[in-house]
Write an enzyme that holds these catalytic residues in place. Structure first.
Site, short mmCIF file in Angstrom:
data_model
loop_
_atom_site.label_atom_id
_atom_site.label_comp_id
_atom_site.label_asym_id
_atom_site.label_seq_id
_atom_site.Cartn_x
_atom_site.Cartn_y
_atom_site.Cartn_z
N ASN A 39 0.87 -1.17 0.00
CA ASN A 39 0.00 0.00 0.00
C ASN A 39 0.91 1.22 0.00
O ASN A 39 1.45 1.60 1.04
CB ASN A 39 -0.89 -0.05 1.25
CG ASN A 39 -1.79 1.16 1.37
OD1 ASN A 39 -1.77 2.05 0.53
ND2 ASN A 39 -2.57 1.19 2.44
N ARG A 124 -2.78 -2.05 -3.17
CA ARG A 124 -3.87 -1.10 -3.06
C ARG A 124 -3.63 -0.03 -4.12
O ARG A 124 -2.59 0.63 -4.11
CB ARG A 124 -3.86 -0.47 -1.68
CG ARG A 124 -4.99 0.50 -1.49
CD ARG A 124 -4.89 1.13 -0.14
NE ARG A 124 -6.10 1.82 0.18
CZ ARG A 124 -6.33 2.37 1.36
NH1 ARG A 124 -5.42 2.28 2.30
NH2 ARG A 124 -7.44 3.00 1.59
N HIS A 212 -12.10 4.34 0.14
CA HIS A 212 -12.10 3.41 1.28
C HIS A 212 -12.90 2.15 0.97
O HIS A 212 -13.40 1.46 1.87
CB HIS A 212 -12.68 4.07 2.56
CG HIS A 212 -11.77 5.09 3.17
ND1 HIS A 212 -12.21 6.29 3.66
CD2 HIS A 212 -10.42 5.09 3.37
CE1 HIS A 212 -11.20 6.99 4.14
NE2 HIS A 212 -10.09 6.27 3.97
N ARG A 272 -7.72 17.19 6.30
CA ARG A 272 -8.55 17.63 5.16
C ARG A 272 -9.89 18.15 5.68
O ARG A 272 -10.45 17.61 6.63
CB ARG A 272 -8.81 16.44 4.21
CG ARG A 272 -7.57 15.97 3.49
CD ARG A 272 -7.82 14.66 2.75
NE ARG A 272 -7.13 13.56 3.38
CZ ARG A 272 -7.33 12.27 3.10
NH1 ARG A 272 -8.20 11.91 2.18
NH2 ARG A 272 -6.66 11.32 3.72
N GLU A 410 -8.02 -3.88 5.48
CA GLU A 410 -7.93 -3.67 4.03
C GLU A 410 -6.88 -4.60 3.41
O GLU A 410 -7.04 -5.08 2.29
CB GLU A 410 -7.59 -2.21 3.73
CG GLU A 410 -8.73 -1.27 4.06
CD GLU A 410 -8.28 0.12 4.46
OE1 GLU A 410 -7.60 0.26 5.49
OE2 GLU A 410 -8.60 1.08 3.74
#
Ligand code: ADP
Length: 424
Positions: A39, A124, A212, A272, A410
């Protein structure tokens, strides 16, 4: 039977193209093949190694990351039991690129898992574009297609693809699979994927993609086993990590998400701002004279919990602070989650369950309590003791809407996809 973690005398198939020497290959009953999961973020490279048993689910053997690429590179790795495998810091000049980081990870894995043979790599990849609703085996044509999505995710996609290329060069024989953060959301109704812009922008790729997706897909896949009563129902999953988003699922499929064209949309996050009036961007450009680069920096790195509190992007630091600005940032974080929860419940036409996951969702009883108390109007009654004691179900027995804390994974989702796509 417990399997041997290290087999002295055997050598791990080399990332760098050296001949692969696996003297214990015939003793397949005492060693597993492995899948590496990568990832690649903007300044980090996370990895996991999964053993692939002949039957049964994958088993994690190692996981870790090199973070601080370009500033203060730091490798941390643990084995599947949580024991430290490595904790190394370098000077910036020693390990500055993702390719160098990959070399260091390869060296660590060779030294620690010398008897295991790596048979595939799952990545990913943040953007699969409008058409990919499933993982993809890497081919030259697939790489050319994924390259066209770089403008849609300029801060992430280039790193994802660079890791694939580096491995293609080092180990051209090794099959690789790209797993997309956007893929799970491709099931959404077309009407949910539009912005109110002229139609041609949709055709040019300006649409709601959602992110996600690997986390949501993992949670959706676990529901039949861990919470069968809600698996076919109307569920909102709150993935609350450094990046945060929410997803509405019905019968295990994504029907709405808080993130849209980019991972800036939706909830307020660590750094963010989440959803905001696009007029603010115009104001910053036209009145404050900020450049596009400065606005990008503001929106990706200096806003959110960090910007609002002026203290930290780390929820733990904010929870431990007495500062009114820390409290404001927490209150606003929760407020935004509840606004989004109302919107997603409306998309679902009602709500059966709320699931918390990721760093904050899994670990912060305070945030869960605040969210659940504000969601009381939906029929959610929190069981405070369960919430504080680490239970999976944190709503009361009579609560109309149930609430859950379920860990996401994940990396395991990527490894499972890789195994399925390659038929391993
Ligand atoms: P990502 O994978 O997006 O980097 P994570 O899912 O690891 O993010 O979540 C990171 C966030 O989780 C950070 O804001 C961190 O402060 C928060 N977090 C981790 N543990 C706790 C805790 N015990 N209490 C509150 N927040 C926590």
């Amino acid at each position: 039977m417990p399997r041997k973690r290290q087999l002295a005398g055997a050598s791990f198939a080399d990332f760098n193209g050296a001949p692969s020497f696996t003297p214990y290959r015939n003793f397949a009953d005492v060693m597993d093949n492995t899948i590496l999961v990568l990832n690649a973020g903007s300044s980090s490279l996370k990895f996991s190694v999964f053993a692939v048993p002949k039957t049964g689910d994958l088993r994690v053997m190692a996981l870790g990351q090199i973070e601080g690429l370009g500033t203060a590179p730091h490798l941390k790795a643990k084995d599947g039991d949580g024991c430290v495998l490595a904790d190394v810091r370098w000077n910036t000049s020693e390990v500055s690129t993702h390719v160098q980081a990959l070399d260091e990870i390869a060296a660590l894995l060779r030294s620690r898992f010398s008897g295991q043979e790596m048979i595939a790599v799952g990545h990913r990849v943040v953007h699969g574009g409008p058409d990919h609703s499933a993982p993809l085996r890497i081919t030259p044509q697939a790489m050319a297609t994924l390259q066209t999505f770089v403008p849609l995710a300029p801060l992430h996609q280039p790193h994802n693809l660079a890791a694939i290329r580096a491995l293609q060069e080092a180990r051209p024989d090794l099959p690789q699979v790209a797993c997309f953060d956007t893929a799970f959301h491709r099931a959404q109704d077309t009407v949910a994927q539009f912005y109110g812009l002229p139609h041609e922008y949709y055709e040019r790729g300006v649409r709601r993609y959602g992110f996600h997706g690997l986390s949501y897909e993992y949670i959706a896949a676990t529901l039949p086993a861990v919470a069968p009563e809600i698996a076919a129902g109307r569920v909102v999953i709150a993935h609350l990590g450094s990046g945060a988003s929410m997803c509405a699922i019905h019968k295990g499929q994504s029907v709405g998400s808080s993130m849209g064209f980019t991972a800036l949309d939706g909830l307020m996050m660590g750094t963010r701002p989440g959803n905001m009036d696009p007029g603010i961007v115009l104001y910053l450009l036209q009145q404050e004279g900020l450049s596009a680069k400065q606005i990008e920096d503001l929106l990706y790195k200096r806003s959110g919990l960090l910007g609002l509190s002026g203290i930290s992007n780390d929820m733990r630091a904010l929870q431990n602070s007495d500062s009114p600005r820390a409290r404001l940032a927490i209150d606003h974080f929760v407020y935004r989650i509840n606004r989004e929860l109302g919107a997603l419940a409306a998309v679902l036409g009602g709500l059966d369950a709320l699931v918390f996951t990721a760093g904050i969702g899994e670990n912060s009883a305070l945030i869960r309590q605040m969210v659940c108390e504000q969601a009381h109007w939906l029929g959610l009654d929190l069981d405070k003791t369960a919430n504080e004691n680490g239970a999976a179900r944190i709503s009361g027995a009579d609560s109309k809407v149930s609430a859950w804390v379920l860990p996401t994974n994940e990396e395991l989702m990527i490894a499972r996809h890789t195994r399925t796509v390659l038929g391993l």
